[in-house]
Design a protein around this motif. Structure first.
Motif, PDB file in Angstrom:
ATOM      1  N   LEU A 279      -2.597   4.417 -11.222  1.00  0.00           N
ATOM      2  CA  LEU A 279      -2.357   5.569 -10.357  1.00  0.00           C
ATOM      3  C   LEU A 279      -2.683   5.130  -8.938  1.00  0.00           C
ATOM      4  O   LEU A 279      -3.847   4.908  -8.601  1.00  0.00           O
ATOM      5  N   SER A 280      -1.661   4.962  -8.136  1.00  0.00           N
ATOM      6  CA  SER A 280      -1.807   4.443  -6.775  1.00  0.00           C
ATOM      7  C   SER A 280      -1.850   5.611  -5.799  1.00  0.00           C
ATOM      8  O   SER A 280      -0.855   6.305  -5.588  1.00  0.00           O
ATOM      9  N   ILE A 286       3.203   2.007   3.529  1.00  0.00           N
ATOM     10  CA  ILE A 286       4.647   2.114   3.316  1.00  0.00           C
ATOM     11  C   ILE A 286       4.924   1.808   1.851  1.00  0.00           C
ATOM     12  O   ILE A 286       4.848   0.666   1.399  1.00  0.00           O
ATOM     13  N   VAL A 287       5.239   2.851   1.090  1.00  0.00           N
ATOM     14  CA  VAL A 287       5.384   2.722  -0.361  1.00  0.00           C
ATOM     15  C   VAL A 287       6.468   1.722  -0.731  1.00  0.00           C
ATOM     16  O   VAL A 287       6.284   0.875  -1.619  1.00  0.00           O
ATOM     17  N   GLU A 288       7.610   1.811  -0.061  1.00  0.00           N
ATOM     18  CA  GLU A 288       8.746   0.964  -0.415  1.00  0.00           C
ATOM     19  C   GLU A 288       8.413  -0.515  -0.282  1.00  0.00           C
ATOM     20  O   GLU A 288       9.001  -1.355  -0.972  1.00  0.00           O
ATOM     21  N   VAL A 299       2.832   6.438  -8.255  1.00  0.00           N
ATOM     22  CA  VAL A 299       2.397   6.555  -6.866  1.00  0.00           C
ATOM     23  C   VAL A 299       2.226   8.024  -6.516  1.00  0.00           C
ATOM     24  O   VAL A 299       3.114   8.847  -6.775  1.00  0.00           O
ATOM     25  N   LEU A 300       1.084   8.355  -5.918  1.00  0.00           N
ATOM     26  CA  LEU A 300       0.804   9.704  -5.446  1.00  0.00           C
ATOM     27  C   LEU A 300       0.615   9.631  -3.936  1.00  0.00           C
ATOM     28  O   LEU A 300      -0.332   9.003  -3.444  1.00  0.00           O
ATOM     29  N   TRP A 312      -3.538  12.707   2.991  1.00  0.00           N
ATOM     30  CA  TRP A 312      -3.832  12.113   1.694  1.00  0.00           C
ATOM     31  C   TRP A 312      -3.694  13.149   0.570  1.00  0.00           C
ATOM     32  O   TRP A 312      -3.875  14.347   0.806  1.00  0.00           O
ATOM     33  N   PRO A 313      -3.429  12.695  -0.659  1.00  0.00           N
ATOM     34  CA  PRO A 313      -3.513  13.607  -1.802  1.00  0.00           C
ATOM     35  C   PRO A 313      -4.925  14.171  -1.931  1.00  0.00           C
ATOM     36  O   PRO A 313      -5.908  13.505  -1.580  1.00  0.00           O
TER      37      PRO A 313
END
Length: 329
Positions: A279-280, A286-288, A299-300, A312-313
């Motif tokens: 769980l990231s 940059i997620v991509e 990914v969260l 942030w989450p």
């Protein structure tokens, strides 16, 4: 005649743990096409991280002239194994820095690499990089360009572990009384995210560790580095703390976790590479480009503002996603 086993190739890998891990598919591709790899790495942690592959790993010294001298020694070793070594393209540079290409040229190597940073004249062959995708794909594409082939990257990294690390992980978990089904929490991160130099550490980790231990009835494990131990004791007193100096052993421990909860950090990439559920929890990353690679990665992340602090989450969101992932196995 040079055989596949004696066709050496010098490969300079990137400087960060996560980058080295994401470069593994490219390295395996080169090996599968008959090259015997000689790895040049910046960090002293690299030999243990790559111990499952059997490649010679040379840790670079700090000074330029020492790095060049080291490359010349490796060059001479490779030339003794392959009479055609000096005549062909004989090195691959995964970093995109000027200095990494300069070192290769000063050592008399014919290196292939991406041509930005004004370093094309230093390379035997400079290739054009395609921006916008995963770093793993950039390394993979460079290996394909070196080999002059077209191929798609694998869906998972499937990092190899040394048998000694597998045994050591079992011993470490038993010695610390950590039960199967444990949660691994990776709250530390080196470096900063994006050109804005923003912090990559999720600020909710301390609250998450307090709540998750009671909520899920599982051992929560944190593996701080030597300089992070006091911070870990202060922020995560309810977690089981385990210091692991050897990254190969750490990867083997990560492989046994029921779930790894991490921000943008090297251990997250290690966990995904060995097939652990990840769980990231990301903020400005940059997620991509930098998300861990693999089918078991979730990914969260929330959209980020153009200006102002990172978004942030929440702890509640991460708790809910943890519960869902544990329930689905």
């Amino acid at each position: 005649m040079t055989t596949a086993a004696s066709r050496p190739l010098i490969v300079r890998v990137r400087n960060w743990i996560g980058d080295v891990v994401m470069g593994l598919p490219a390295l395996r591709l080169l090996e599968q096409h008959g090259y015997s790899l000689h790895i040049i790495a910046r960090g002293g942690w690299a030999p243990s991280l790559l111990s499952g592959y059997g490649w010679p790993v040379h840790v670079q010294p700090k000074k330029l002239f020492e790095r060049v001298a080291q490359l010349k020694r490796v060059r001479d070793t490779c030339a003794a194994l392959d009479l055609g070594f000096r005549a062909r393209e004989n090195a691959l540079v995964l970093p995109q820095s000027f200095s990494s290409a300069l070192e290769m040229r000063l050592a008399g190597l014919k290196a292939v690499g991406y041509g930005q940073e004004g370093r094309s004249p230093l390379l035997a062959r400079a290739e054009k990089i395609t921006y916008g995708g995963s770093a793993l794909v950039a390394y993979w594409d460079l290996a394909c360009l070196f080999l002059r082939i077209q191929a798609s990257p694998p869906p998972s990294i499937d990092m190899s572990l040394h048998p000694d690390s597998v045994r050591k992980a079992e011993t470490l978990l038993a010695d610390h009384g950590i039960r199967p089904g444990f949660l691994m929490v990776c709250p530390f991160a080196g470096g900063l995210a994006t050109a804005k130099k923003l912090d990559k550490k999720w600020p909710g980790f301390a609250e998450y560790v307090r709540e998750a231990g009671a909520a899920f009835g599982r051992d929560l494990v944190v593996c701080p580095g030597p300089t992070e131990l006091e911070e870990a004791k202060r922020l995560y007193p309810s977690a089981k703390l385990m210091t692991i100096a050897n990254l190969g052993d750490y990867a083997a421990v990560l492989q046994r976790a029921a779930l790894v909860v991490a921000n943008d950090t090297g251990p997250a990439h290690m966990a995904a590479a060995v097939g652990a559920p990840v769980l990231s929890v990301l903020g400005p990353t940059i997620v991509e480009q930098w998300a861990p690679w693999g089918p078991q990665v979730r990914v969260l992340k929330h959209p980020q503002p153009e200006h102002g602090p990172s978004v942030w989450p929440t702890v509640a969101e991460v708790m809910a996603e943890t519960r869902r992932l544990l329930a689905t196995g």
